[in-house]
Design an enzyme around this catalytic site. Sequence first.
Site, PDB file in Angstrom:
ATOM      1  N   ASN A  11       0.910  -1.162   0.085  1.00 33.40           N
ATOM      2  CA  ASN A  11      -0.040   0.165   0.030  1.00 33.40           C
ATOM      3  C   ASN A  11       0.797   1.262   0.022  1.00 33.40           C
ATOM      4  OD1 ASN A  11      -1.775   2.155   0.513  1.00 33.40           O
ATOM      5  ND2 ASN A  11      -2.336   1.245   2.636  1.00 33.40           N
ATOM      6  N   TRP A  12       0.940   1.939  -1.165  1.00 31.85           N
ATOM      7  CA  TRP A  12       1.664   3.129  -1.476  1.00 31.85           C
ATOM      8  C   TRP A  12       1.149   4.275  -0.267  1.00 31.85           C
ATOM      9  CZ3 TRP A  12       5.101   4.030  -6.075  1.00 31.85           C
ATOM     10  CH2 TRP A  12       6.203   2.857  -6.417  1.00 31.85           C
ATOM     11  N   LYS A  13       0.097   4.167  -0.231  1.00 30.53           N
ATOM     12  CA  LYS A  13      -0.678   5.454   0.442  1.00 30.53           C
ATOM     13  C   LYS A  13      -0.339   6.596  -0.546  1.00 30.53           C
ATOM     14  CE  LYS A  13      -0.324   3.205   4.890  1.00 30.53           C
ATOM     15  NZ  LYS A  13       0.070   3.237   6.208  1.00 30.53           N
ATOM     16  N   HIS A  95      -9.330   0.929   4.909  1.00 30.73           N
ATOM     17  CA  HIS A  95      -8.169   1.166   5.721  1.00 30.73           C
ATOM     18  C   HIS A  95      -8.200   1.961   7.028  1.00 30.73           C
ATOM     19  CE1 HIS A  95      -3.888   2.659   6.523  1.00 30.73           C
ATOM     20  NE2 HIS A  95      -3.748   1.423   5.765  1.00 30.73           N
ATOM     21  N   GLU A  97      -6.684   4.553   7.801  1.00 26.76           N
ATOM     22  CA  GLU A  97      -6.529   5.952   7.518  1.00 26.76           C
ATOM     23  C   GLU A  97      -7.649   6.334   6.766  1.00 26.76           C
ATOM     24  OE1 GLU A  97      -2.784   5.230   5.618  1.00 26.76           O
ATOM     25  OE2 GLU A  97      -1.801   4.655   7.466  1.00 26.76           O
ATOM     26  N   GLU A 165      -4.852  -5.070  10.597  1.00 28.25           N
ATOM     27  CA  GLU A 165      -3.981  -3.944  10.672  1.00 28.25           C
ATOM     28  C   GLU A 165      -4.417  -3.247  12.011  1.00 28.25           C
ATOM     29  OE1 GLU A 165      -2.134  -2.765   6.718  1.00 28.25           O
ATOM     30  OE2 GLU A 165      -3.715  -1.640   7.277  1.00 28.25           O
ATOM     31  N   GLY A 171       3.155   2.023  10.775  1.00 29.01           N
ATOM     32  CA  GLY A 171       4.286   3.036  10.831  1.00 29.01           C
ATOM     33  C   GLY A 171       4.923   3.292  12.087  1.00 29.01           C
ATOM     34  N   SER A 210       3.685  -2.501  10.144  1.00 26.22           N
ATOM     35  CA  SER A 210       5.412  -2.560  10.434  1.00 26.22           C
ATOM     36  C   SER A 210       6.002  -3.963  10.118  1.00 26.22           C
ATOM     37  CB  SER A 210       5.577  -2.350  11.984  1.00 26.22           C
ATOM     38  OG  SER A 210       5.146  -0.944  12.230  1.00 26.22           O
ATOM     39  N   GLY A 231       3.182  -1.395   4.022  1.00 25.12           N
ATOM     40  CA  GLY A 231       2.950   0.045   4.090  1.00 25.12           C
ATOM     41  C   GLY A 231       4.412   0.789   3.505  1.00 25.12           C
ATOM     42  N   GLY A 232       5.098   1.228   4.596  1.00 24.38           N
ATOM     43  CA  GLY A 232       6.297   1.765   4.256  1.00 24.38           C
ATOM     44  C   GLY A 232       7.227   0.957   3.352  1.00 24.38           C
TER      45      GLY A 232
END
Length: 252
Positions: A11-13, A95, A97, A165, A171, A210, A231-232
């Site tokens: 997920n590049w957000k 998600h 967010e 999640e 993150g 993470s 994610g990251g």
Amino acid sequence: MAMPRTLIAGNWKMNGLIPDLSEIKTIADAANSASAEAVICPPAILIERSSSVASGTTLRIGGQDCHPASSGAHTGDVSAEMLAAVGATYVILGHSERRSDHGETSAMVAAKAVAAYRAGLTAIICVGETEQERVCGTTLSVVEAQLAASLPDAANASNTAIAYEPIWAIGTGQVPTDQEIAEVHAAIRAVLTTKLREGAKEMRLLYGGSVKPSNARSIFAIPGVDGALVGGASLKASDFISILSAAPLRET
Ligand code: 13P
């Protein structure tokens, strides 16, 4: 043909510009020899180019959200049909967010999932507790309620995957214990079985929060974990590829 069961989705957000398509190219080149199915969900504006870059490989491209309607007066929104038209085959829904930044309720997530099915997309439906809920001991009831309300009756193993999640793990570098992850995944599986019966049997349950090259292998070994939502660490091809290569070979 047997399909890899393990699913690793990135997920590049709200990250990535045109030069970053080179990361997708590197991932696409590695995807064919991976023992897991790989998906990258870039920002909507990069989906069409990402699909071209991934074309002819096993890397799949996904969106990060869609509107329940197929078209209409919804300024700024993107429909599931629009995602499919530019080559997406997956979409992340619900998600945390989106739930916090845009007030998305589980009922809205379920409506979006129905839209995803209508357009032929596979939905990755996200659920997870806050730190407060974890501390108060309500994790299982929160996740169960969120899942039951976010999952349409038409969900099945081929049109849906679930991502657990925990919000406090996103993150932050914090990850629940193996036992905590196994416990939530078992609870999710139980909700799926009650709600969908046979249709739930093969549905893939991902862990997200993470996930890194350094912890991926041990997370994939946890009972009930069928992959990851990353994610990251999905932004850099080298990190995402090492997570992919940590995936065990399991076929459906
Ligand atoms: P991180 O892997 O950066 O913790 O993000 C997880 C996530 O939110 C994926 O959807």
